[in-house]
Write an enzyme that holds these catalytic residues in place. Sequence first.
Site: not given
Length: 340
Positions: A143, A78
């Site tokens: 993830h 991110y």
Amino acid sequence: MSNSLPATFVKGFHDEEQVRRMEYRELGSTGLRVSKIALGGATLSNLFDDDFDREEGIRTVHEAIKSGINYIDTAPFYGKSEELLGQALKDVPREAYYIATKVARYERDPAKMFNYTGEKARASVKRSLDLLGLDSVDVLQVHDVDAAPSLDIVLNETIPVLEEYVKAGKARFIGITGYDVDILKECAERGKGRIQLVLSYARYTLVDNTLLRHMKAFRELGVGVICAAAHSLGLLTNRGPAAWHPGSPELLEVGKRGSEICRQRGVELGKLAMYYTMQLDGAATFLIGIPNRQLLRINLDAVLNGLTSNEQEVLIYLRENVFTKSYSWCSTLETVNMFK
């Protein structure tokens, strides 16, 4: 209204009235009581918005925590989200929040985006702790396990490194994230006892109910379910999605029609979408990207006050006339080019 204050309440820091109004739920078998709405870190960066206001993002983090949101999720992928949170959390008591980060997804370049090796995971956690300015996090997650070459590498190489950090006191719990709910279920089953959390995104929304398929299995496994992306990556908002949204032309048209109706009726589709998703039984918390205080307040309003009669009427109309079927898009690996 909550009958008791959560363990994360800090007198003199929190807005006690707001905290008492927030609903807190058990996060699987972890023993953590987390706020019904959680703060997602993906929008606390320029990953999705080149015009992201960093200072506003920091103010949003502060207001969110003071208002009773006690679960924060971020990731190396991110952008500078971890760095921003590190700056924002300097002014927040450590006991006031739980925080989760991730390993295995890193860069925007598709050729370098995923890496599930233990060596990379070990270095990634160290860097995340440095950026966050913390000695430990509450949750470490793999993830997008649905993008791994196989679940064997996730279970036999990635997760063992996360277990090392748990053993060393640098983390408390381990989770997995992904879009493909079948792979999430398979991974949770194969990692039973080693995996405490599952984060599913965009799979229980006004346009997709696929997560319902495995909620019973997750409950029986004792894993906490974090339901993310109620807005379906921006589709279910009045503003509409970015050009890279992976939805089909049919799905994008459905979203466009919904947002047009909401604008005509003077309501925000994003609020209706969040309210609808939060009705999912069995999820511990609903994770949402909140880049500014205006959106924070809209979503808190949905959590604390529900919908007005007009909003309820619009939601019923949309469900009966617009959002009438469940859609899904391609796999995680097939969406990587949208980040170029």
